[in-house]
Motif scaffolding. Structure first.
Motif, mmCIF file in Angstrom:
data_model
loop_
_atom_site.group_PDB
_atom_site.id
_atom_site.type_symbol
_atom_site.label_atom_id
_atom_site.label_comp_id
_atom_site.label_asym_id
_atom_site.label_seq_id
_atom_site.Cartn_x
_atom_site.Cartn_y
_atom_site.Cartn_z
ATOM 1 N N VAL A 73 0.802 -1.225 -0.022
ATOM 2 C CA VAL A 73 -0.100 0.013 0.017
ATOM 3 C C VAL A 73 0.842 1.129 0.002
ATOM 4 C CG1 VAL A 73 -1.887 -1.288 1.060
ATOM 5 C CG2 VAL A 73 -0.181 0.123 2.627
ATOM 6 N N LEU A 74 0.175 2.206 -0.454
ATOM 7 C CA LEU A 74 1.131 3.804 -0.682
ATOM 8 C C LEU A 74 -0.131 4.529 0.081
ATOM 9 C CD1 LEU A 74 3.076 5.583 -1.671
ATOM 10 C CD2 LEU A 74 1.550 6.022 -3.760
ATOM 11 N N ALA A 299 2.905 0.832 -13.985
ATOM 12 C CA ALA A 299 2.371 0.995 -12.442
ATOM 13 C C ALA A 299 3.285 1.341 -11.508
ATOM 14 C CB ALA A 299 1.761 -0.502 -11.914
ATOM 15 N N MET A 300 4.670 0.860 -11.296
ATOM 16 C CA MET A 300 5.573 1.360 -10.521
ATOM 17 C C MET A 300 6.024 2.748 -10.749
ATOM 18 S SD MET A 300 8.128 -1.907 -10.388
ATOM 19 C CE MET A 300 9.013 -1.411 -8.806
ATOM 20 N N GLN A 301 6.000 3.119 -12.085
ATOM 21 C CA GLN A 301 6.491 4.466 -12.372
ATOM 22 C C GLN A 301 5.299 5.666 -12.079
ATOM 23 O OE1 GLN A 301 9.392 5.578 -14.031
ATOM 24 N NE2 GLN A 301 8.657 7.627 -13.652
ATOM 25 N N ALA A 302 4.188 5.098 -11.822
ATOM 26 C CA ALA A 302 3.203 6.299 -11.393
ATOM 27 C C ALA A 302 3.526 6.565 -9.853
ATOM 28 C CB ALA A 302 1.875 5.379 -11.374
ATOM 29 N N GLN A 303 4.291 5.779 -9.124
ATOM 30 C CA GLN A 303 4.766 6.268 -7.767
ATOM 31 C C GLN A 303 6.021 7.004 -7.585
ATOM 32 O OE1 GLN A 303 4.431 2.523 -5.411
ATOM 33 N NE2 GLN A 303 2.160 2.488 -5.397
ATOM 34 N N ILE A 304 6.469 7.215 -8.867
ATOM 35 C CA ILE A 304 7.827 8.063 -8.805
ATOM 36 C C ILE A 304 7.642 9.346 -9.099
ATOM 37 C CG2 ILE A 304 9.984 7.936 -9.855
ATOM 38 C CD1 ILE A 304 9.337 5.436 -8.154
ATOM 39 N N ASP A 305 8.096 10.366 -8.301
ATOM 40 C CA ASP A 305 8.153 11.836 -8.243
ATOM 41 C C ASP A 305 9.333 12.305 -9.107
ATOM 42 O OD1 ASP A 305 6.656 14.243 -7.994
ATOM 43 O OD2 ASP A 305 8.428 14.744 -6.366
ATOM 44 N N THR A 306 10.550 11.429 -9.286
ATOM 45 C CA THR A 306 11.837 12.094 -9.787
ATOM 46 C C THR A 306 11.442 12.504 -11.180
ATOM 47 O OG1 THR A 306 12.877 10.422 -8.223
ATOM 48 C CG2 THR A 306 14.190 11.288 -10.003
ATOM 49 N N GLU A 307 12.366 13.422 -11.483
ATOM 50 C CA GLU A 307 12.166 14.092 -12.906
ATOM 51 C C GLU A 307 12.745 13.016 -14.114
ATOM 52 O OE1 GLU A 307 13.131 17.443 -9.947
ATOM 53 O OE2 GLU A 307 13.755 15.618 -10.270
ATOM 54 N N LEU A 308 11.915 13.101 -15.255
ATOM 55 C CA LEU A 308 12.341 12.306 -16.193
ATOM 56 C C LEU A 308 13.347 13.112 -17.085
ATOM 57 C CD1 LEU A 308 8.785 11.578 -17.645
ATOM 58 C CD2 LEU A 308 10.263 10.007 -16.079
ATOM 59 N N LEU A 309 14.355 12.217 -17.793
ATOM 60 C CA LEU A 309 15.373 12.776 -18.685
ATOM 61 C C LEU A 309 14.348 13.322 -19.840
ATOM 62 C CD1 LEU A 309 18.047 9.853 -18.033
ATOM 63 C CD2 LEU A 309 18.064 12.303 -17.426
ATOM 64 N N PRO A 310 15.288 14.102 -20.787
ATOM 65 C CA PRO A 310 14.710 14.780 -21.822
ATOM 66 C C PRO A 310 14.004 13.443 -22.773
ATOM 67 C CG PRO A 310 16.672 16.121 -21.009
ATOM 68 C CD PRO A 310 16.526 14.571 -20.264
ATOM 69 N N ASP A 311 15.030 12.433 -22.880
ATOM 70 C CA ASP A 311 14.450 11.437 -23.836
ATOM 71 C C ASP A 311 13.517 10.242 -23.496
ATOM 72 O OD1 ASP A 311 16.324 10.461 -22.434
ATOM 73 O OD2 ASP A 311 17.935 9.725 -23.946
#
Length: 314
Positions: A73-74, A299-311
């Motif tokens: 759970v989150l 599903a896991m990425q949805a819980q990540i707040d870290t910035e994405l790289l340009p590509d």
């Protein structure tokens, strides 16, 4: 985490205890766990195995990601954070945790409320310092305005460069330490991956970079990296750790392992010196856009707040 969670069948409790004590014997001073790891089993392992050596290490754990009735759970609500912390203290067999992180951002709860819960726990003497994990520079600044944040933990290695977008600069600006998890790329830069032959329960079997069609492409990068390590007179894991350590004085890598020989190999990297030209060659292998595949499944990425790289495309 490797001792109880996410990488197939973990070692037994006795082997895990031997590894943890060997780490302390080698001079490791930082042990990082979480409520989620093994659904609490990892905190219980530390409580049994090393808490008699409490003065020798900084103890870190995490909340917000937890297990309720056996399910992940989150939940970043203050009352849930308090409940997770109290359960962690019981499992660890201690009255305080040195560094306590918010494991992920719960987007349903303002970060200020979650950090406020940690600040109250600090006032009560249950924790000594506050941390965040996998969060953006903006979230870090908002959190830091409520209470000073001691550490940000995010994945960082030659093939995961997201912290370089903004978080590393924000940490330096605010005087926050940076804890690099998976600094050998979940074993990919430690010679551990030769194909998609993952054990049952190994999280890498669900991660885009570790499965086809990206895997074969990335293995070609790993072969170049392995050859570079051989020419430098070290193992791939040691070169990856040396690269991470070279990125800043405030960066602490936390390589996980369930194998004592790998532990000793990793620890030895802290005593090594790497030629700047070799480190530049690492950057050349993993230039922007070189790695194929996303870091996490959706599903896991949805819980990540870290910035994405340009590509990166999510």
């Amino acid at each position: 985490m490797n001792l109880n969670h996410a990488y197939g069948t973990p070692p037994g409790e006795e082997e895990g205890a031997r590894l943890l004590n060997r780490a302390l014997d080698l001079g490791c001073t930082f042990l990082d766990t979480a409520a989620l790891y093994g659904m609490g089993a990892n905190e219980r392992l530390l409580g049994k195995a090393v808490m008699h050596r409490r003065a020798e290490f900084t103890l870190a754990s995490k909340c917000v990601l937890d297990a309720v009735d056996g399910q992940r759970v989150l939940d970043g609500r203050p009352e849930s954070i308090a409940r997770t912390l109290d359960a962690a203290l019981l499992r660890l067999g201690t009255d305080h945790i040195d560094l306590y992180y918010l494991h992920r951002l719960d987007r349903k709860v303002p970060i200020e409320e979650s950090v406020g819960a940690l600040a109250r726990a600090k006032e009560a003497g249950k924790i000594r310092a506050l941390g965040l994990s996998e969060m953006s520079a903006d979230t870090l600044r908002r959190a830091h305005a409520v209470h000073p944040i001691t550490a940000m933990q995010t994945e960082y290695s030659p093939w995961v460069r997201n912290p370089e977008v903004a978080v590393l600069d924000a940490c330096r600006d605010l005087g926050v330490g940076f804890v690099a998890f998976s600094p050998v790329a979940r074993g990919f830069l430690a010679g551990a991956i030769n194909g998609p032959n993952y054990a049952k329960g190994d999280v890498r079997a669900t991660m885009p970079r570790f499965v086809e069609p990206a895997l074969s492409y990335n293995l070609a990068l790993a072969r170049r990296f392995d050859a570079l390590a051989a020419s430098a007179g070290c193992t791939p894991a040691q070169l990856s750790l040396g690269w991470v350590l070279s990125r800043g004085a405030n960066i602490v890598p936390i390589p996980g392992t369930g194998n004592i020989a790998h532990l000793e190999e990793n620890m030895a990297a802290a005593t090594m010196t790497f030629d700047p030209a070799t480190l530049a060659d690492v950057d050349a292998i993993f230039a922007s856009g070189a790695v194929s595949g996303n870091r996490y499944p959706p599903a896991m990425q949805a819980q990540i707040d870290t910035e994405l790289l340009p590509d990166e495309v999510i």
